[in-house]
Design a protein around this motif. Structure first.
Motif, PDB file in Angstrom:
ATOM      1  N   SER A 588     -45.299  14.251 -14.768  1.00 44.05           N
ATOM      2  CA  SER A 588     -46.180  13.413 -15.588  1.00 44.05           C
ATOM      3  C   SER A 588     -45.443  12.171 -16.083  1.00 44.05           C
ATOM      4  O   SER A 588     -46.021  11.080 -16.155  1.00 44.05           O
ATOM      5  CB  SER A 588     -46.720  14.225 -16.769  1.00 44.05           C
ATOM      6  OG  SER A 588     -45.651  14.720 -17.563  1.00 44.05           O
ATOM      7  N   ALA A 589     -44.117  12.317 -16.408  1.00 44.18           N
ATOM      8  CA  ALA A 589     -43.337  11.161 -16.874  1.00 44.18           C
ATOM      9  C   ALA A 589     -43.169  10.138 -15.764  1.00 44.18           C
ATOM     10  O   ALA A 589     -43.281   8.919 -15.993  1.00 44.18           O
ATOM     11  CB  ALA A 589     -41.973  11.635 -17.382  1.00 44.18           C
ATOM     12  N   ILE A 590     -42.901  10.615 -14.540  1.00 41.00           N
ATOM     13  CA  ILE A 590     -42.757   9.685 -13.414  1.00 41.00           C
ATOM     14  C   ILE A 590     -44.077   8.981 -13.134  1.00 41.00           C
ATOM     15  O   ILE A 590     -44.106   7.767 -12.860  1.00 41.00           O
ATOM     16  CB  ILE A 590     -42.249  10.438 -12.164  1.00 41.00           C
ATOM     17  CG1 ILE A 590     -40.800  10.893 -12.378  1.00 41.00           C
ATOM     18  CG2 ILE A 590     -42.345   9.563 -10.930  1.00 41.00           C
ATOM     19  CD1 ILE A 590     -40.243  11.729 -11.236  1.00 41.00           C
ATOM     20  N   ALA A 591     -45.180   9.730 -13.221  1.00 43.63           N
ATOM     21  CA  ALA A 591     -46.496   9.112 -12.991  1.00 43.63           C
ATOM     22  C   ALA A 591     -46.780   8.030 -14.033  1.00 43.63           C
ATOM     23  O   ALA A 591     -47.269   6.934 -13.707  1.00 43.63           O
ATOM     24  CB  ALA A 591     -47.585  10.190 -13.023  1.00 43.63           C
ATOM     25  N   SER A 632     -40.657  11.792  -7.042  1.00 45.73           N
ATOM     26  CA  SER A 632     -41.878  12.550  -7.298  1.00 45.73           C
ATOM     27  C   SER A 632     -42.226  13.430  -6.100  1.00 45.73           C
ATOM     28  O   SER A 632     -42.577  14.608  -6.238  1.00 45.73           O
ATOM     29  CB  SER A 632     -43.029  11.590  -7.611  1.00 45.73           C
ATOM     30  OG  SER A 632     -44.231  12.294  -7.798  1.00 45.73           O
ATOM     31  N   GLN A 633     -42.105  12.870  -4.908  1.00 52.30           N
ATOM     32  CA  GLN A 633     -42.378  13.645  -3.691  1.00 52.30           C
ATOM     33  C   GLN A 633     -41.381  14.785  -3.534  1.00 52.30           C
ATOM     34  O   GLN A 633     -41.738  15.888  -3.101  1.00 52.30           O
ATOM     35  CB  GLN A 633     -42.319  12.707  -2.478  1.00 52.30           C
ATOM     36  CG  GLN A 633     -42.687  13.357  -1.158  1.00 52.30           C
ATOM     37  CD  GLN A 633     -44.141  13.800  -1.137  1.00 52.30           C
ATOM     38  OE1 GLN A 633     -44.998  13.158  -1.741  1.00 52.30           O
ATOM     39  NE2 GLN A 633     -44.426  14.903  -0.461  1.00 52.30           N
ATOM     40  N   LEU A 634     -40.124  14.541  -3.912  1.00 50.53           N
ATOM     41  CA  LEU A 634     -39.102  15.585  -3.822  1.00 50.53           C
ATOM     42  C   LEU A 634     -39.443  16.763  -4.743  1.00 50.53           C
ATOM     43  O   LEU A 634     -39.318  17.931  -4.349  1.00 50.53           O
ATOM     44  CB  LEU A 634     -37.734  15.003  -4.185  1.00 50.53           C
ATOM     45  CG  LEU A 634     -36.563  15.986  -4.228  1.00 50.53           C
ATOM     46  CD1 LEU A 634     -36.340  16.626  -2.861  1.00 50.53           C
ATOM     47  CD2 LEU A 634     -35.302  15.295  -4.715  1.00 50.53           C
ATOM     48  N   ASN A 639     -41.429  22.269  -5.488  1.00 52.45           N
ATOM     49  CA  ASN A 639     -42.413  23.198  -6.057  1.00 52.45           C
ATOM     50  C   ASN A 639     -43.154  23.957  -4.955  1.00 52.45           C
ATOM     51  O   ASN A 639     -43.439  25.149  -5.073  1.00 52.45           O
ATOM     52  CB  ASN A 639     -43.415  22.441  -6.929  1.00 52.45           C
ATOM     53  CG  ASN A 639     -42.796  22.000  -8.245  1.00 52.45           C
ATOM     54  OD1 ASN A 639     -41.827  22.598  -8.705  1.00 52.45           O
ATOM     55  ND2 ASN A 639     -43.349  20.956  -8.837  1.00 52.45           N
ATOM     56  N   SER A 640     -43.468  23.236  -3.865  1.00 50.65           N
ATOM     57  CA  SER A 640     -44.152  23.874  -2.740  1.00 50.65           C
ATOM     58  C   SER A 640     -43.265  24.931  -2.104  1.00 50.65           C
ATOM     59  O   SER A 640     -43.726  26.011  -1.733  1.00 50.65           O
ATOM     60  CB  SER A 640     -44.551  22.822  -1.706  1.00 50.65           C
ATOM     61  OG  SER A 640     -45.163  23.426  -0.590  1.00 50.65           O
TER      62      SER A 640
END
Length: 670
Positions: A588-591, A632-634, A639-640
């Protein structure tokens, strides 16, 4: 005809018309060159350096130099002299000449003139062009011939050209060395001409044999001609040759120290000191203990402050290099004398309390470097002596606003910061001393002390909390007027507070700073403080300052610039709140940060102008956005992987397929 048109073209030009203005300016100057009036021709010639500076295009520079070469070929000696000066002023643009052969051909034609002054100007012109025509044999031949001329002006010009070509061309240096040696040793060569020829030998460093023959000649001159001018020129050339070739430096050190110790002439001593300083910078690793010891003994016994200052300058340079370690390691190996009892330490301690501030500054530098480099044993007393010396000098200079006192203060503070960086256990008392002196010092001294406190707090963050209270109290009373010194003090104090706060400003500190900024600070000071807050990680406070500055500027470009900085600060503030292990909070912070960065880059684009396109700033922010998106993608990928781990047979699949990445399961395909 007037050259006002050309002058207007060479003033500030509008964007988008640079090429047109360059061609138009060259045409106007060409009209001046073709004028029938000598004054207008000269005025056109002397405007060419400004043309090159404003429009450094190779095609334009090539055309301009060809026109100047024509003036040099066809004009009188005064015009030739003007062209020579233009060429020397535009040395960095010479490599942009495309038609070098044609340019040199037009210039070189004047060398066959019957006028010795014209030939002399041509020789100096060739010498100025040595960097682009180092191997021109016709130029080499003309210089050799002109050295035999009976006209003094031509001979001096040939010496200048020979020195220039010797520095650039190994072949020319090898060919001219014997001739120069014969002229220097010749009985029919006047002494003043010998003094001009000798410095040419410093360029004979292209190979070992050439350097060796030049050193032998210089050694012979030093021994055979004891007059002051000859000794000074020969010694200095000898040192320059040794510094360039890095050969026989130990012998040169011994020779210089011998003249420093034994020669009674102050001019010779002063030259020896300057040359020793050069060798201390070029080759400190070649200074053995005996060399340093001899210099210390000379400094201890010399009665003249100016010479003592020069020797201490050499020692302060050496004390920051490997030479100081060699001095103490050899001292420890050769005798049982403690480091603090050596002549070098005695000299530094004596000079720390000298009445001459410059001598005292060098004494402090030497003593602090010794305390940093000295072996660990018997270091306590030396550390105490160093701290006392620094504090006494700071106390003396902090209340004096003269330039010499401020220079000494900066030197002492630099030494103190270096000492505390290597000896952290001395930091607490030193910081308390500096904070106490801040209340008693003049404004310019406070600025330097704040810089020192910032450096100390950066290296030792643990000291930040202890100094924060005193700094805030001082900030409350720092600004009463809007003078330049007061504004600088506000910025410096704010910087120390930001460093000491370690990116977390309390409400009280913010209130104190804002109150002072509202009372006495101008807009530029507020901007500088906001910029320092951004550097030190206080992004929330910097964002507030940028926001209040937006409405105080007169241009919408500046408004958008400040608005973009505010958005970037808000983005960095979002990222600074992320806690370790909180992956959902990080997402959320990165977003949120990416949203602010996108707003900021839009404002940054709006702030750009044709004259200031802000290309670097925009590209830098784009890279920052790409980095955050990659992070963010990392996190999403991790998580995935956590929710869908690879199957038990993933290793077997990887071995069967030959693709080791298959061990990670389906995440590798994603």
């Amino acid at each position: 005809m007037s050259l006002s048109t050309a002058r207007s073209f060479l003033s500030e030009a509008c964007y988008g018309e640079q090429e047109l203005d360059a061609n138009s300016a060259l045409m106007e100057l060409d009209k001046g060159l073709r004028s029938g009036k000598l004054g207008e021709q000269c005025e056109a010639v002397v405007l060419f350096p400004k043309l090159f500076q404003k429009y450094p295009f190779p095609i334009l520079i090539n055309s301009a130099f060809l026109k100047l070469a024509d003036i040099f070929r066809l004009g009188n000696n005064f015009l030739r002299l003007c062209v020579l000066k233009v060429t020397q002023q535009s040395e960095k643009h010479l490599e942009k000449i495309l038609n070098v052969d044609e340019f040199v051909k037009r210039v070189f034609s004047v060398i066959h003139s019957n006028d010795p002054v014209a030939r002399a100007i041509t020789l100096r012109m060739l010498g100025s062009l040595a960097s682009i025509i180092p191997e021109r044999k016709n130029a080499h031949h003309s210089i050799r011939q002109s050295l035999d001329s009976h006209d003094n002006v031509e001979v001096e010009a040939a010496i200048f050209a020979a020195a220039s070509f010797s520095a650039q061309s190994k072949d020319f240096a090898a060919g001219i060395c014997n001739k120069v040696s014969e002229m220097i040793q010749g009985l029919d060569t006047p002494v003043d001409l010998k003094l001009k020829l000798i410095p040419m030998l410093q360029h004979m460093h292209h190979d070992a044999s050439l350097a060796s023959s030049s050193r032998e000649l210089l050694q012979h001159l030093v021994n055979s001609y004891p007059s002051t001018p000859m000794v000074i020129v020969s010694l200095h050339t000898f040192t320059q040759l040794a510094a360039f070739s890095l050969i026989d430096i130990p012998k040169q050190l011994q020779l210089l120290l011998q003249y420093l110790r034994d020669d009674p002439r102050k001019a010779v001593k002063r030259l020896a000191i300057n040359d020793l300083k050069l060798l201390a910078k070029k080759a400190p690793h070649l200074w053995i203990r005996e060399n340093t010891q001899t210099l210390c003994e000379c400094a201890l016994t010399i009665p003249y402050n100016s010479l003592k200052l020069g020797m201490l300058a050499v020692l302060s340079t050496l004390s920051g290099t490997i030479a100081i370690k060699q001095y103490f390691s050899n001292a420890a190996a050769g005798s049982s004398i403690l480091p603090r009892l050596t002549d070098l330490v005695k000299l530094a301690q004596e000079c720390c309390y000298h009445s001459n501030l410059s001598v005292a500054a060098h004494g402090v530098v030497v003593l602090s470097n010794i305390a940093v480099s000295c072996p660990e044993k018997d270091i306590v007393q030396l550390e105490q002596d160093t701290v006392l010396g620094v504090e006494s000098l700071l106390m003396l200079c902090s209340q004096d606003s003269s330039p010499s006192a401020q220079t000494t203060l900066k030197s002492a503070l630099t030494s103190l910061v270096k000492l505390l960086k290597n000896r952290p256990h001395l930091s607490q008392s030193a910081v308390e001393f500096l904070l106490g002196q801040l209340h008693l010092s003049c404004h310019s001294s406070r600025v330097h002390m704040c810089h020192a406190l910032s450096a100390i707090a950066t290296h030792l963050p643990v000291l930040g909390d202890g100094m924060l209270g005193d700094l805030v109290d001082l900030y409350r009373v720092a600004g009463h007027t809007s003078t330049g010194e007061q504004q600088e003090l506000l910025v410096s104090l704010a910087t120390v507070i930001f460093v000491a706060s370690q990116s977390s400003l309390s409400l009280e500190v913010k209130t104190v700073i804002k109150q002072q900024l509202e009372n006495v600070a101008n807009g530029w000071t507020v901007y500088r403080i906001a910029r320092q807050a951004s550097r030190m990680g206080c992004h929330e406070f910097s964002s507030e300052l940028y926001q209040c500055l937006r409405t105080r500027v007169a241009s919408e470009h500046f408004y958008f610039w400040l608005n973009s900085l505010k958005e970037f600060s808000q983005a960095e503030q979002c990222l600074s709140l992320v806690e370790e292990g909180d992956y959902s909070g990080a997402m959320s912070a990165i977003a949120e940060a990416l949203r602010s960065y996108q707003k900021g880059i839009a404002s940054l684009t709006a702030a750009s102008t044709p004259l200031s396109p802000l290309t670097f700033q925009c590209e830098f922010i784009k890279l920052r956005i790409d980095t955050l998106q990659a992070l963010s993608q990392l996190i999403c990928t991790c998580n995935s992987l956590k929710t869908s781990p690879p199957p038990a047979i993933a290793t077997t699949i990887a071995l069967t397929s030959g693709d080791d990445v298959q061990r990670c399961g389906r995440i590798s395909v994603q």
